[in-house]
Design a protein around this motif. Structure first.
Motif, PDB file in Angstrom:
ATOM      1  N   ASN A  71       1.364  15.415  -3.006  1.00  0.00           N
ATOM      2  CA  ASN A  71       2.465  15.246  -2.322  1.00  0.00           C
ATOM      3  C   ASN A  71       1.841  13.812  -1.739  1.00  0.00           C
ATOM      4  OD1 ASN A  71       4.694  15.950  -2.071  1.00  0.00           O
ATOM      5  ND2 ASN A  71       4.077  15.877   0.959  1.00  0.00           N
ATOM      6  N   THR A 109       3.219  10.012  -0.552  1.00  0.00           N
ATOM      7  CA  THR A 109       4.167   9.249   0.668  1.00  0.00           C
ATOM      8  C   THR A 109       3.664   7.899   0.113  1.00  0.00           C
ATOM      9  OG1 THR A 109       2.623   8.736   2.747  1.00  0.00           O
ATOM     10  CG2 THR A 109       3.002  10.818   2.278  1.00  0.00           C
ATOM     11  N   GLU A 110       4.753   7.188   0.900  1.00  0.00           N
ATOM     12  CA  GLU A 110       5.320   5.974   0.553  1.00  0.00           C
ATOM     13  C   GLU A 110       3.655   4.930   1.145  1.00  0.00           C
ATOM     14  OE1 GLU A 110       8.228   1.790   1.983  1.00  0.00           O
ATOM     15  OE2 GLU A 110       8.278   4.250   2.306  1.00  0.00           O
TER      16      GLU A 110
END
Length: 393
Positions: free
Chosen positions: A176, A178-179
């Motif tokens: 997953n 994230t930025e």
């Protein structure tokens, strides 16, 4: 010797150990410039006479398993000074990290091994194999009219991540992102351009992170949601035929390009990549989405785990028709009349993560006891998923 989290005061010692162990160099100015990015609570070290002797980094990440996000502990930067090796320091750090992950609710762990056999000793097992292609331009498929278009959209995180997430949920092991992860891990490692395929209705359905250099096209990341995106991106790659002689591409093990193309006799290699380990068996199983069935399924498995004692037991795993499960450790007396199979934690990890099925594990004698009965039950409730990951840490 003391095991503890590192502090900011340990930054230079940690960086120097990393440079020595992984054979890279940084100037004093570069070391100082990276100080602000040092997150000491993610580092654990063993100290001998107040000197850092060995270390590892524990990253708080998330991974998709059967379409669901699991908290995952990513182990990296495992290193020690040569004069301190062969003293069991890394083994102590690994065992310590397992306890830290359990306390943090990270039920599974991934790592990139320098040696698969080394980490198997501590309960990790193969997570995935990569398929790597070397393709001369003469093998490229014919250009196709798709009705869509390709745009170069470099570092458009919102756009790229939307496509990535739809793809990631299809595989077990994808991170997953994230930025922050895109900015600090993905783009720095995968330099070049981002080509995004848009369908005629304007919906994005694929992208490639790629670089053209010295007449070679290196596709760092190839994410397609449908056949149209695949054709559109390969037409885009083919438009580089005056600039490149060959392409390099990494794909999941279930990729079908060789079957789809007229001539599949380009170079294809299979390479083992990351390893995985169940950290907390009870919590992992109770989070795990098993298949929905028309009945309850009872599994009895004696699990050995020398480095995480909380996993070592005879487990009764009850999988309900909805796919939700409960796991209970049984006493020897309670298990005496049950059809108990036996395996180690890495074998159970390989099956639940999707790297190998239970029938294969029986065939290669990785399951003992009531093996065939248990394997049949496991095959009926574990979803069939391919394992894959496009990241590195």
């Amino acid at each position: 010797m003391e095991i503890r989290q590192l502090t900011m005061d340990d930054y230079e010692a940690s960086k120097k150990l990393s440079m020595y162990a992984f054979q890279f160099e940084m100037s004093e100015e570069a070391i100082e410039a990276e100080r602000s990015r040092f997150v000491p609570e993610r580092y654990f070290g063993i100290f001998a006479d107040n000197r850092l002797a060995a270390q590892l980094t524990l990253l708080p990440l998330q991974t998709y398993i059967n379409g669901k996000l699991f908290d995952m502990g990513g182990i990296a930067n495992v290193s020690s000074w040569p004069e301190m090796r062969r003293q069991g320091l890394v083994a102590r750090l690994i065992r310590h990290s397992l306890g830290e992950m359990k306390r943090a609710g990270q039920t599974v762990s991934f790592l990139a091994p320098f040696s698969h056999s080394f980490y198997r000793k501590y309960g990790w097992e193969n997570l995935l194999d990569l398929k790597k292609y070397t393709i001369e331009t003469s093998f490229f498929p014919p250009r196709a009219e798709t009705g869509g278009r390709v745009e170069r959209r470099n570092e458009d995180i919102g756009l790229l991540n939307g496509i990535y997430e739809s793809y990631a949920k299809r595989y077990n092991g994808m991170l997953n992102r994230t930025e922050h992860w895109w900015k600090t891990s993905v783009f720095p490692r995968k330099k070049g351009h981002a080509a995004v395929y848009f369908r005629a209705d304007g919906k994005p359905s694929g992208y490639a992170l790629y670089q053209v250099r010295q007449r070679e096209l290196t596709v760092h990341e190839y994410i397609v949601l449908d056949d149209e995106a695949k054709k559109g991106l390969w037409t885009f790659f083919a438009n580089h035929d005056s600039m490149v002689d060959r392409a390099y591409l990494t794909v999941p093990i279930d990729d079908t390009l060789p079957f789809e193309w007229a001539n599949p006799r380009f170079k294809q290699e299979i390479e083992p990549y990351f390893m995985a380990r169940i950290v907390d068996l009870k919590r992992f199983v109770e989070q795990y989405p098993f298949k929905e069935t028309d009945r309850k399924t009872d599994l009895y498995i004696r699990v050995t785990d020398a480095d995480a004692s909380w996993n070592e037991a005879v487990w009764h795993i009850e999988v309900g028709p909805s796919g939700a499960a409960q796991a209970q450790a049984l006493s020897e007396a309670a298990a005496a009349d049950k059809p108990v199979a036996s395996c180690d934690i890495q074998t159970l990890t390989a099956m639940l993560i999707g790297y190998a099925d239970a029938a294969t594990m029986v065939k290669i004698s990785r399951i003992g006891g009531a093996a065939e009965k248990t394997a049949e039950a496991l095959m009926s409730v574990i979803p069939a998923r391919t394992t894959y990951m496009t990241d590195f840490f």
